[in-house]
Design a protein around this motif. Sequence first.
Motif, PDB file in Angstrom:
ATOM      1  N   MET A   1      65.324  40.193  -7.839  1.00 38.11           N
ATOM      2  CA  MET A   1      63.925  40.507  -8.149  1.00 38.11           C
ATOM      3  C   MET A   1      63.184  40.745  -6.856  1.00 38.11           C
ATOM      4  N   LYS A   2      62.434  41.802  -6.775  1.00 35.36           N
ATOM      5  CA  LYS A   2      61.681  42.134  -5.573  1.00 35.36           C
ATOM      6  C   LYS A   2      60.200  41.971  -5.836  1.00 35.36           C
ATOM      7  N   LYS A   3      59.556  41.214  -4.979  1.00 35.64           N
ATOM      8  CA  LYS A   3      58.101  41.077  -5.040  1.00 35.64           C
ATOM      9  C   LYS A   3      57.533  41.983  -3.960  1.00 35.64           C
ATOM     10  N   LYS A   4      56.800  43.012  -4.349  1.00 41.15           N
ATOM     11  CA  LYS A   4      56.346  44.027  -3.415  1.00 41.15           C
ATOM     12  C   LYS A   4      54.849  43.932  -3.216  1.00 41.15           C
ATOM     13  N   LEU A   5      54.431  43.830  -1.966  1.00 42.96           N
ATOM     14  CA  LEU A   5      53.030  43.715  -1.629  1.00 42.96           C
ATOM     15  C   LEU A   5      52.587  44.969  -0.910  1.00 42.96           C
ATOM     16  N   LEU A   6      51.651  45.725  -1.471  1.00 41.28           N
ATOM     17  CA  LEU A   6      51.108  46.914  -0.837  1.00 41.28           C
ATOM     18  C   LEU A   6      49.697  46.625  -0.361  1.00 41.28           C
ATOM     19  N   LEU A   7      49.330  47.181   0.792  1.00 38.98           N
ATOM     20  CA  LEU A   7      48.019  46.912   1.361  1.00 38.98           C
ATOM     21  C   LEU A   7      47.217  48.180   1.511  1.00 38.98           C
ATOM     22  N   LEU A   8      45.910  48.038   1.396  1.00 36.30           N
ATOM     23  CA  LEU A   8      45.022  49.159   1.625  1.00 36.30           C
ATOM     24  C   LEU A   8      45.040  49.550   3.085  1.00 36.30           C
ATOM     25  N   ALA A   9      44.831  50.825   3.351  1.00 37.85           N
ATOM     26  CA  ALA A   9      44.818  51.300   4.731  1.00 37.85           C
ATOM     27  C   ALA A   9      43.787  50.526   5.527  1.00 37.85           C
ATOM     28  N   GLY A  10      44.190  50.074   6.693  1.00 34.50           N
ATOM     29  CA  GLY A  10      43.271  49.377   7.581  1.00 34.50           C
ATOM     30  C   GLY A  10      43.185  47.884   7.328  1.00 34.50           C
ATOM     31  N   ALA A  11      43.823  47.382   6.272  1.00 32.88           N
ATOM     32  CA  ALA A  11      43.746  45.951   6.004  1.00 32.88           C
ATOM     33  C   ALA A  11      44.574  45.177   7.010  1.00 32.88           C
ATOM     34  N   ALA A  12      44.034  44.081   7.500  1.00 30.97           N
ATOM     35  CA  ALA A  12      44.742  43.254   8.476  1.00 30.97           C
ATOM     36  C   ALA A  12      45.694  42.309   7.760  1.00 30.97           C
ATOM     37  N   ILE A  13      46.853  42.121   8.365  1.00 32.28           N
ATOM     38  CA  ILE A  13      47.836  41.227   7.761  1.00 32.28           C
ATOM     39  C   ILE A  13      47.720  39.827   8.339  1.00 32.28           C
ATOM     40  N   PHE A  14      47.629  39.737   9.640  1.00 38.02           N
ATOM     41  CA  PHE A  14      47.578  38.446  10.297  1.00 38.02           C
ATOM     42  C   PHE A  14      46.303  38.353  11.119  1.00 38.02           C
ATOM     43  N   THR A  15      45.818  37.174  11.238  1.00 37.87           N
ATOM     44  CA  THR A  15      44.716  36.909  12.150  1.00 37.87           C
ATOM     45  C   THR A  15      45.125  35.751  13.032  1.00 37.87           C
ATOM     46  N   GLY A  16      44.482  35.660  14.162  1.00 38.73           N
ATOM     47  CA  GLY A  16      44.817  34.568  15.070  1.00 38.73           C
ATOM     48  C   GLY A  16      45.846  34.922  16.105  1.00 38.73           C
ATOM     49  N   TYR A  17      46.396  36.156  16.056  1.00 36.90           N
ATOM     50  CA  TYR A  17      47.354  36.609  17.054  1.00 36.90           C
ATOM     51  C   TYR A  17      46.779  37.851  17.723  1.00 36.90           C
TER      52      TYR A  17
ATOM     53  N   GLY B   1      66.274  32.621  -8.132  1.00 37.42           N
ATOM     54  CA  GLY B   1      67.474  32.199  -8.841  1.00 37.42           C
ATOM     55  C   GLY B   1      68.728  32.500  -8.041  1.00 37.42           C
ATOM     56  N   ASN B   2      69.745  32.974  -8.727  1.00 37.49           N
ATOM     57  CA  ASN B   2      71.033  33.252  -8.088  1.00 37.49           C
ATOM     58  C   ASN B   2      71.245  34.738  -7.817  1.00 37.49           C
ATOM     59  N   GLU B   3      70.178  35.524  -7.830  1.00 39.16           N
ATOM     60  CA  GLU B   3      70.331  36.952  -7.611  1.00 39.16           C
ATOM     61  C   GLU B   3      70.865  37.242  -6.209  1.00 39.16           C
ATOM     62  N   LEU B   4      71.580  38.338  -6.088  1.00 39.33           N
ATOM     63  CA  LEU B   4      72.136  38.743  -4.807  1.00 39.33           C
ATOM     64  C   LEU B   4      71.091  39.592  -4.084  1.00 39.33           C
ATOM     65  N   VAL B   5      70.450  39.003  -3.087  1.00 36.98           N
ATOM     66  CA  VAL B   5      69.379  39.689  -2.385  1.00 36.98           C
ATOM     67  C   VAL B   5      69.290  39.144  -0.967  1.00 36.98           C
ATOM     68  N   ILE B   6      68.877  39.986  -0.043  1.00 33.85           N
ATOM     69  CA  ILE B   6      68.601  39.550   1.321  1.00 33.85           C
ATOM     70  C   ILE B   6      67.083  39.503   1.470  1.00 33.85           C
ATOM     71  N   PRO B   7      66.474  38.328   1.514  1.00 37.82           N
ATOM     72  CA  PRO B   7      65.008  38.252   1.633  1.00 37.82           C
ATOM     73  C   PRO B   7      64.535  38.874   2.949  1.00 37.82           C
ATOM     74  N   TYR B   8      63.380  39.504   2.927  1.00 35.62           N
ATOM     75  CA  TYR B   8      62.854  40.123   4.146  1.00 35.62           C
ATOM     76  C   TYR B   8      61.374  40.418   3.984  1.00 35.62           C
ATOM     77  N   GLU B   9      60.735  40.680   5.099  1.00 35.65           N
ATOM     78  CA  GLU B   9      59.389  41.236   5.133  1.00 35.65           C
ATOM     79  C   GLU B   9      59.447  42.538   5.933  1.00 35.65           C
ATOM     80  N   LYS B  10      58.786  43.557   5.429  1.00 36.95           N
ATOM     81  CA  LYS B  10      58.825  44.879   6.055  1.00 36.95           C
ATOM     82  C   LYS B  10      57.422  45.271   6.505  1.00 36.95           C
TER      83      LYS B  10
END
Length: 950
Positions: free
Chosen positions: A1-17, A33-42
Amino acid sequence: MKKKLLLLAGAAIFTGYAGFSQAKLIEKVVKKGNELVIPYEKYRLPNGLTVIVHEDHSDPVVHLDVTYHVGSAREEIGKSGFAHFFEHMMFQGSDNVADEQHFKIVTESGGTLNGTTNQDRTNYFQTVPSNQLEKMLWLEADRMGFLLDAVTQQKFEVQRGTVKNERGQRVDNVPYGLVSEVIAQNFYPYGHPYSWLTIGYVEDLDRVNVNDLKNFFLRWYGPNNAVLTIGGDVTPAEALRLVQKYFGSIPRGPEVKNMDKMVPTLEKHRFASYTDNYARFPLFLQVYPTVPNYHPDQAALACLAQVLGQGNNSVLYQQLVKKQLALQAGASSGLSELSGQFMFQVVPFPGKSLASMFHLLNNALDSFEVRGVTDEDIAKFKGGYESQLINGLQSVSGKVSQLAAFETFAGNPNMLGELLKRYQAVTKEDVMRVYNKYIKYKHSLNVSALPKGQEKFIVGENNYTVNKDGYRAPDYGYDNLKYVKAKDNFDRSKIPANGPNPVVKVPAYWKKDWPNGIKIIGAENTEIPTVTLSISIPGGSFMEANDLSKAGLVSLGTTMMNEDTKNYTSEEISRQLQTLGSSVSVYNSNDKIVFQVQSQVKNLDATLKLLEERMFRPKFNQDDFDRNKKQVLESFKMSKSQPAAIADDVFAKINYGKNHILGTSSNGTEASVSAITLADIQNFYDNALTSKGVEVVVVGDIKEADVLPKLAFLNNLPAKDIVVPTLAKAPAVEKTKIYLVDVPKSAQTEFRVGYVTDLKYDATGEYYKAGLMNYVLGGAFNSRLNLNLREDKAWTYGARSGFSGGKQTGDFEFSAGIKAEATDSAMIELMKEIKGYVNGGITDEELTFMKNAIGQRDALRYETGFQKAGFIGNILNYNLPGDYVEQQNKIINNITKAEIDALAKKWLTPDKFNVLLVGDKAKILPGLQKLGYEIIELDSDGNPVQKKGF
């Protein structure tokens, strides 16, 4: 299962760095669960760089991969090999990294590194202890954004020579090395991006210049054409902070578009042939165009290849190999970004024409159409593929490589589960459909690779001429390129400091001794649901030491133990194992017979039943014996066509003598194998098994209490004494001599230089310390020998030296494939380097480099199940203390220059070396005669060509 997060143009992802707000999170994938997946952030930076981070804290290791979407497919006509050539140049320093320092910095950090190029991409990668991540990002960013001012004509020429030597070693100097080139030229139309090999043509390499290199960099090596993938002991926040710092200011490069798919159309059967200077047997290949990678038919084509030509259940094995009509026969499906190939390959037994193979292949395909695809075919294909995917996730490098490839070619790192679904959905009807669509009644390219004097065995007369008419080169976009460097608010010239040292834990293990003499050691590894098991029984090739008349019996005997058993044919066992996604194999080493098992935990019981069948109930039948014996005898002839194989075989004879077991191939000789009978195989087995001295190594997702009852069948081993013979002492080397084996027209000379030592294996004694001493001489990329012969002179693709040792003997050996014209000069340089090391000793800088490099690499030593098995198996095999690694680290930290220098003087004996050179006598002998050494000419069996000699 993939949880996909899309952001509006110009939106900041992190603050404090600081400087971090511009990195945009594209998606986040988590495991459920037991799904075959490699977790990642892109993420994607404003300059177009795609960044993928996979967080995995199971080991203190980080793997970093930078994949550029450029390979040989983007090269121009007349400039083939340039993408690969450029890969070499990327290791030659940049503005802030000195020449030859990239390898040194990574190695000194305790890491490993390399780069590879294929038709469609080039990637650069490092695996390092996790505290070295910032330094690796600094290195990769420096060559992405600051390369060109460090490029010099001298570096360019050296690497051009190195690439030529690589081509010589891998293409021009090996049997069938030119087959792929002939296929490319005749399969694809003129100008097709796949119509030349990635290694390129020598004349094209001679044609290019430094300006071509600079334009190639500017056109294709921008951040917007790259994927940076980081995996392992790292958090996304920390990784992105460092990526933004080092890569964020690098300017975007020219736009790069995906290339159109280009599957060739064959208007008729094409025939092409060439004479192979190194082959002893003719080779027939039949190639069909199919589809690009990730096409919906990918899985069905892979299954078709397995059914037709992979394993002993395959149609070609049953129809050609088992009936002894062909020495080898197989099929494969290879898909690339722009096109795909389905290939059959057949090596006939001596005396059979390739034309007859053409007809036999057609007959085999006819039989396949009658046979069809079975439920068992589909079950074993699916089981094997699932196991292959799971095993590929053992290492962080394996996971990172998958993510990088998926993103580069599919634009979606989360393809693992999608591919598994596709493969698990394959049906019998799908497989027959792709057979009918791509193979049956379709035109193919038919290639004959012919040994000298066997041109009459050709499949068909050459009937294809490359047509250049109408070709128009595309606009590659090389006009008006400008080199613009990044502007930073920090000093890039400063090498980043190491992070905090990671905590490296030696794998915990358990031990159990059984009353019947069996010793068991195990380690639990819960990362993936698999088990690796090996059972080693005393014996092996050394059992033949006192009588070589049937040398090779142990090797042939263990081969026969992989055939039929009393309850199953070998094909039935293979089908069951593939369906389970497991493997069971039997082989021998010098002093052991080994049963090797790999299985998913859920299928371990069924797999061990098949192991028990192989171990206790082999059925030695005459047909299997005749076929395997014949294949071994033919393999001797095949090895005589390979200069490297000749060198290894003859050097062993020189070092140990022909009447020594270590001077004889573990496969035996043509005479000794000819003398072996089926009764000898049965007698070998009847005396081979024992429980005394048996060593069992278990690593996997299983506890001691659960696995020990499953091994109870080992109590059926007979408790008898098997004594491995004590080996005779090797003859001493009185003075350095050159032994020469003539291989006419050889592009390279194979060097084997060294002698038999008294250094047997030890983990903390003089053998171990001698290995430390050799590291800067020939044990690392930045060693004296490799830097001299490869990086400075461009005479070789690689040069190395090292000590090896077992329980009874050891040796020191230098090996390299050297450009033929430089043979005598390389001999001079080799001896100069060794004598210089003996007389001058190690430098303080080299000592520090060695201590850092070896002392910090422990983090990489225990990551996979195989690595853990090797570690604990070593403890059992050599009866090592559990803290031997800690003792080694103390030795490394405390060893002095004086100790290293003394070891060099003691164990490096350049005046008493055996020197074997295998190459073109006409080219190399005149130069060698000027060096002052006695020269003894040998044939490829190690026999003196003249009366003098040993």
